[in-house]
Scaffold this active site. Structure first.
Site, PDB file in Angstrom:
ATOM      1  N   ASP A  36       0.830  -1.216   0.000  1.00 18.85           N
ATOM      2  CA  ASP A  36       0.000   0.000   0.000  1.00 18.85           C
ATOM      3  C   ASP A  36       0.862   1.263   0.000  1.00 18.85           C
ATOM      4  OD1 ASP A  36      -2.340   1.425  -0.033  1.00 18.85           O
ATOM      5  OD2 ASP A  36      -2.737   1.227   2.115  1.00 18.85           O
ATOM      6  N   ASN A  84     -11.049  -2.737  -5.213  1.00 21.23           N
ATOM      7  CA  ASN A  84     -10.308  -1.787  -6.061  1.00 21.23           C
ATOM      8  C   ASN A  84     -11.027  -1.488  -7.388  1.00 21.23           C
ATOM      9  OD1 ASN A  84      -7.049  -2.927  -4.908  1.00 21.23           O
ATOM     10  ND2 ASN A  84      -8.181  -1.104  -4.293  1.00 21.23           N
TER      11      ASN A  84
HETATM   12  C1  IPE Z   1      -5.393  -2.714  -0.122  1.00 20.23           C
HETATM   13  O1  IPE Z   1      -5.070  -1.383  -0.354  1.00 20.23           O
HETATM   14  C2  IPE Z   1      -5.426  -3.479  -1.404  1.00 20.23           C
HETATM   15  C3  IPE Z   1      -4.134  -3.681  -2.056  1.00 20.23           C
HETATM   16  C4  IPE Z   1      -2.973  -3.342  -1.579  1.00 20.23           C
HETATM   17  C5  IPE Z   1      -4.192  -4.346  -3.323  1.00 20.23           C
HETATM   18  P1  IPE Z   1      -6.197  -0.267  -0.523  1.00 20.23           P
HETATM   19  O2  IPE Z   1      -5.481   1.027  -0.668  1.00 20.23           O
HETATM   20  O3  IPE Z   1      -7.148  -0.635  -1.591  1.00 20.23           O
HETATM   21  O4  IPE Z   1      -6.953  -0.359   0.888  1.00 20.23           O
HETATM   22  P2  IPE Z   1      -7.837   0.729   1.665  1.00 20.23           P
HETATM   23  O5  IPE Z   1      -8.887   1.214   0.703  1.00 20.23           O
HETATM   24  O6  IPE Z   1      -6.917   1.831   2.081  1.00 20.23           O
HETATM   25  O7  IPE Z   1      -8.387  -0.006   2.844  1.00 20.23           O
HETATM   26  C1  IPE Z   2      -1.546   0.317  -3.432  1.00 24.57           C
HETATM   27  O1  IPE Z   2      -1.363   1.687  -3.496  1.00 24.57           O
HETATM   28  C2  IPE Z   2      -1.861  -0.274  -4.773  1.00 24.57           C
HETATM   29  C3  IPE Z   2      -3.238  -0.791  -4.893  1.00 24.57           C
HETATM   30  C4  IPE Z   2      -4.146  -0.796  -3.963  1.00 24.57           C
HETATM   31  C5  IPE Z   2      -3.617  -1.344  -6.168  1.00 24.57           C
HETATM   32  P1  IPE Z   2      -2.571   2.709  -3.448  1.00 24.57           P
HETATM   33  O2  IPE Z   2      -2.969   3.043  -4.841  1.00 24.57           O
HETATM   34  O3  IPE Z   2      -3.675   2.216  -2.586  1.00 24.57           O
HETATM   35  O4  IPE Z   2      -1.873   3.962  -2.754  1.00 24.57           O
HETATM   36  P2  IPE Z   2      -2.483   4.981  -1.719  1.00 24.57           P
HETATM   37  O5  IPE Z   2      -3.090   4.197  -0.615  1.00 24.57           O
HETATM   38  O6  IPE Z   2      -3.525   5.767  -2.488  1.00 24.57           O
HETATM   39  O7  IPE Z   2      -1.340   5.813  -1.285  1.00 24.57           O
HETATM   40 MG    MG Z   3      -4.084   2.425  -0.612  1.00 23.62          MG
END
Ligand code: IPE
Ligand code: IPE
Ligand code: MG
EC number: 2.5.1.-
Length: 256
Positions: A36, A84
């Site tokens: 993340d 997602n």
């Molecule tokens: C969790 O991250 C899913 C992945 C890393 C693929 P998200 O960024 O989607 O999670 P939330 O929305 O902050 O809980």
């Molecule tokens: C994790 O990074 C990747 C996925 C969840 C696919 P994010 O895209 O969630 O990054 P933040 O949480 O917005 O920083």
């Molecule tokens: Mg995220």
């Protein structure tokens, strides 16, 4: 009622836990990572979110490499959750494109390095070409003897349980499974992660402290480490730091 039945059940459960029963209760076989912070990394560096995801892919490659050096038997990377899909269409499209790129560019290396690839999550609703790539990657690496890389893509812990429950219900309805035969082992074997040990350690980067629907069943007794580093900055040193913290933990599995 047999008063020792609950104790026997707990002992059976503890025996199936990773590292349980060993002298070395800190043995580390399976690490699962919630990757993340790509978006925040992009913002911090004044670049597009897409660039953040690209850098995140590089970090994933480093983790795949490091897992080998750490002697793991399983590494699970949370790449795309069932939630997602709620992101803007252009971002979802880019994340799908990155998975395609990964299979196109990295599959040959994975085959060569003896890494077994398995995708967990609901593949039925993925674009056709990705589903074919997934199946090809699993086929081509099936006989590899190295560690297993599980890529969680279109994965949600609740979705996985729903699919497992309906599969068991169908087997009961068709007479191939007795209701009495359903126990933790049968459920575990019906999940996408069948045959993989439960994760010893779950790492989440970016400072968030939640599971976000990851491995709800499998993480029952996992250790959790939440790191502030944003995923694109994750490297072998960060991985080793998490492993060192894990080795200092005391796993008890409900015993004393
Ligand atoms: C969790 O991250 C899913 C992945 C890393 C693929 P998200 O960024 O989607 O999670 P939330 O929305 O902050 O809980
Ligand atoms: C994790 O990074 C990747 C996925 C969840 C696919 P994010 O895209 O969630 O990054 P933040 O949480 O917005 O920083
Ligand atoms: Mg995220």
């Amino acid at each position: 009622m047999d008063v020792n039945a609950p104790r026997r059940l707990a002992q059976r459960m503890a025996a199936s836990m990773p590292g349980a029963g060993d002298e070395e209760e800190k043995s580390l076989r399976h690490v699962a990572i919630i990757m993340d912070g790509n978006g925040r990394w992009a913002k911090k560096h004044g670049v597009s979110r897409l660039r953040g995801h690209q850098e995140g892919m590089e970090a994933a490659r480093r983790a795949v490499e490091a897992a080998k050096d750490l002697g793991l038997s399983h590494l699970t990377l949370y790449s795309f959750s069932t939630e997602n899909w709620n992101r803007p269409e252009w971002e979802v499209r880019h994340l799908m494109g990155l998975l395609r790129q990964f299979f196109e560019k990295d599959l040959a290396d994975l085959v060569e390095e003896g890494i077994r690839v398995r995708i967990i999550g609901d593949r039925r609703t993925l674009p056709n070409d990705i589903r074919e790539m997934v199946e090809q990657a699993e086929r081509q690496t099936a006989d590899n003897k190295g560690y297993t890389l599980q890529i969680a893509f279109n994965y949600g812990g609740r979705d996985e349980l729903v699919r497992a429950v309906s599969s068991l219900a169908e087997q009961v309805a068709s007479g191939t499974l007795d209701v009495e035969a359903i126990d933790e082992r049968v459920i575990g074997d019906t999940l996408d992660t069948a045959n993989a040990p439960d994760p010893d350690l779950v790492i989440r980067t970016s400072g968030e402290q939640r599971l976000s629907n990851f491995l709800l069943w499998q993480a029952a007794y996992s250790e959790f480490i939440f790191m502030d580093c944003l995923w694109p900055d994750f490297d072998e040193a960060a991985f080793r730091e998490a492993v060192d913290i894990y080795r200092g933990r005391n796993r008890r599995f409900g015993g004393r």
